[in-house]
Scaffold this active site. Structure first.
Site, short mmCIF file in Angstrom:
data_model
loop_
_atom_site.label_atom_id
_atom_site.label_comp_id
_atom_site.label_asym_id
_atom_site.label_seq_id
_atom_site.Cartn_x
_atom_site.Cartn_y
_atom_site.Cartn_z
N GLU A 46 0.82 -1.21 0.00
CA GLU A 46 0.00 0.00 0.00
C GLU A 46 0.85 1.26 0.00
O GLU A 46 0.50 2.27 -0.63
CB GLU A 46 -0.98 -0.01 1.17
CG GLU A 46 -0.36 -0.29 2.53
CD GLU A 46 -0.34 -1.75 2.90
OE1 GLU A 46 -0.94 -2.11 3.93
OE2 GLU A 46 0.29 -2.54 2.17
N ALA A 157 18.38 -49.31 -6.05
CA ALA A 157 18.53 -50.74 -6.32
C ALA A 157 19.04 -51.45 -5.07
O ALA A 157 19.44 -50.81 -4.09
CB ALA A 157 19.48 -50.95 -7.49
N ARG A 201 20.01 -25.66 -9.53
CA ARG A 201 20.80 -25.44 -10.73
C ARG A 201 19.94 -25.56 -11.99
O ARG A 201 18.90 -26.23 -12.00
CB ARG A 201 21.95 -26.45 -10.80
CG ARG A 201 22.88 -26.38 -9.59
CD ARG A 201 24.08 -27.29 -9.72
NE ARG A 201 23.73 -28.70 -9.79
CZ ARG A 201 23.45 -29.46 -8.74
NH1 ARG A 201 23.46 -28.94 -7.52
NH2 ARG A 201 23.16 -30.74 -8.89
#
Length: 359
Positions: A46, A157, A201
Site C-alpha cells: 500500500e 537398487a 541449478r
C-alpha cells in the site's frame, strides 16, 4: 482485489515476507496507482502504491490491499499509520494478518474513523498465501516432502545405487522446486555419505537466481571441507531429534517453506509426526524390487490408521510421472516419532535418495 492478487504475484516467491498487492482508487472509483511488496526491507504494497500518487489525490481515496495493513514498526513503518497520514478514507482488504506483532491495523484504522471492509476474495487470498500463513500460524515452515522412486516404490537398487531413477526433465523440476522454497533440508548422513551441494541449478549446471538456504539436521558434525559449507546462501545446522522444535528454529532464519530431500528416514519421521504439508513424488517407469523402499515406518499398524492423501495433480515429465498430493487430515500421531541419528541418509544430486543404516 483480484488485480491486487495479480500484483502480489509479481513479488518474490521466497523470503521472509508475505506477497501483497494493493490498488489505490479515487473517490469516483478510478485506479490511481498500483503497488506490490518487492521483498523484505522494501515498502509494503500500500505504501508502494501511494508513493506513485500526488498527496492531494490520496485524500478520500480507497486502498484495496490483499492483506490487512500492518500495525507495527519493523524494517518499515506501520502501514496503518501511513494510510491515516495520507488521508485515505476507506480500506478494503482480503484477510487478517495472523502475526501477533503486526495484527491490529484494521482496528487502528476503524478507531480513527476510516471505513474498513475485510474478507473480500478471502478464499483466493488464503490459497495464494497458504505457505506463509501456515508458517506464521503454526510457528514452523511449510514442509514439502519429496522423493523419487521406481514404480514399485523403491528409492534405489538392492546394491544402494540410485543414479538415475528419474530422467532429465524430472531432475530439472526438482531443482526448480528447490529454488521455489526458502530452504532445503537433509540429514547429516546425507552430507557424510554423498557430500551434496544442495544448490538449485539450471539445465547447464548453472546456479539459479533463487537459492534455498541449506539445512542439515542431526548431531554429527558437518566436515569443514563439505561442499554444503560453500553454499551461496550459507548453512544452518540443527542438532537434536525433536523435529517440531528444529522446524520452529528455522522461522528465526526467515524460512517460511522447506523442501525435504533427506531420504527415507527423515521423510518418514516428518510424515509420522504429522509435519508434512505437501508431497512431491517423482515416479519412474522402472521396477527395482528389493529392500530399498522410498519410505520407512510411518506408525501405521493397520488399515484404519492409514494416512489418506488428496492427489492435487499428476504431471508427465518426460517418461516419468510427478504426483502432487497433500494429507487429508494432517496432524501429529498419538505418539510422535523422533529421528534416530543411528540411521544415516544418502542424497544424490539427481534428487533421488536411499537409506543406509549404521551399526
Amino acid at each position: 482485489m483480484r488485480r491486487g492478487l495479480e500484483l502480489a504475484a509479481l513479488g518474490p516467491a521466497v523470503g521472509d515476507h508475505a506477497r501483497v498487492g494493493a490498488v489505490i482508487l479515487s473517490p469516483e472509483g478510478d485506479v490511481l496507482a498500483e503497488g506490490w511488496h518487492k521483498g523484505a526491507g522494501t515498502p509494503h504494497a500500500e505504501v508502494d502504491a501511494m508513493a506513485k500518487v500526488d498527496p492531494e489525490h490520496l485524500r478520500g481515496a480507497t486502498a484495496v490491499v490483499t492483506l490487512e495493513p500492518c500495525n507495527h514498526t519493523g524494517r518499515t513503518g506501520p502501514c496503518a499509520v501511513a494510510l491515516l497520514e495520507a488521508g485515505v478514507a476507506r480500506v478494503v482488504y482480503a484477510i487478517d494478518d495472523p502475526g501477533a506483532d503486526v495484527h491490529g491495523g484494521a482496528d487502528r484504522l476503524r478507531a480513527a474513523g476510516l471505513e474498513v471492509v475485510s474478507g473480500v476474495l478471502a478464499s483466493e487470498a488464503e490459497a495464494f498465501l497458504e505457505r506463509w500463513l501456515l508458517s506464521v500460524r503454526l510457528g514452523r515452515p511449510w514442509v514439502t516432502v519429496k522423493w523419487a522412486s521406481s514404480l514399485d516404490g523403491r528409492a534405489a537398487a538392492a546394491d544402494g545405487t540410485s543414479k538415475w531413477i528419474t530422467g532429465a526433465a524430472a531432475r530439472q523440476h526438482v531443482h526448480e522446486q528447490r529454488a521455489a522454497h526458502d530452504a532445503i533440508l537433509v540429514g547429516t548422513g546425507t552430507v557424510l555419505a554423498d557430500d551434496p551441494s544442495l544448490t538449485a541449478r539450471g539445465d547447464a549446471g548453472e546456479l539459479l537466481a533463487d537459492q534455498p538456504l541449506a539445512v542439515v539436521l542431526g548431531d554429527r558434525a558437518v566436515p569443514a571441507d563439505a561442499a554444503v559449507r560453500r553454499h551461496p546462501r550459507g548453512l544452518v545446522t540443527l542438532p537434536g531429534h525433536d523435529l517440531a522444535t528444529s522446524l520452529g528454529a528455522l522461522r528465526g532464519h526467515g524460512v517460511h517453506s522447506v523442501f525435504v530431500e533427506g531420504g527415507p528416514t527423515v521423510a518418514s519421521a516428518l510424515i509420522a509426526a504429522g509435519l508434512a504439508d505437501e508431497y512431491l513424488v517423482y515416479v519412474a517407469p522402472v521396477l527395482l524390487g528389493g529392500p530399498r523402499v522410498a519410505l520407512g515406518d510411518l506408525g501405521v499398524g493397520s488399515m484404519p490408521a492409514r494416512r489418506r492423501l488428496d492427489v492435487l495433480s499428476t504431471t508427465a515429465l518426460g517418461p516419468d510421472l510427478l504426483v502432487r498430493a497433500r494429507p487429508q487430515h494432517p496432524g501429529p500421531p498419538e505418539h510422535p516419532q523422533h529421528l534416530d541419528d543411528g540411521a544415516t541418509l544418502d542424497h544424490h544430486d539427481d534428487g533421488s535418495t536411499n537409506d543406509r543404516s549404521t551399526t
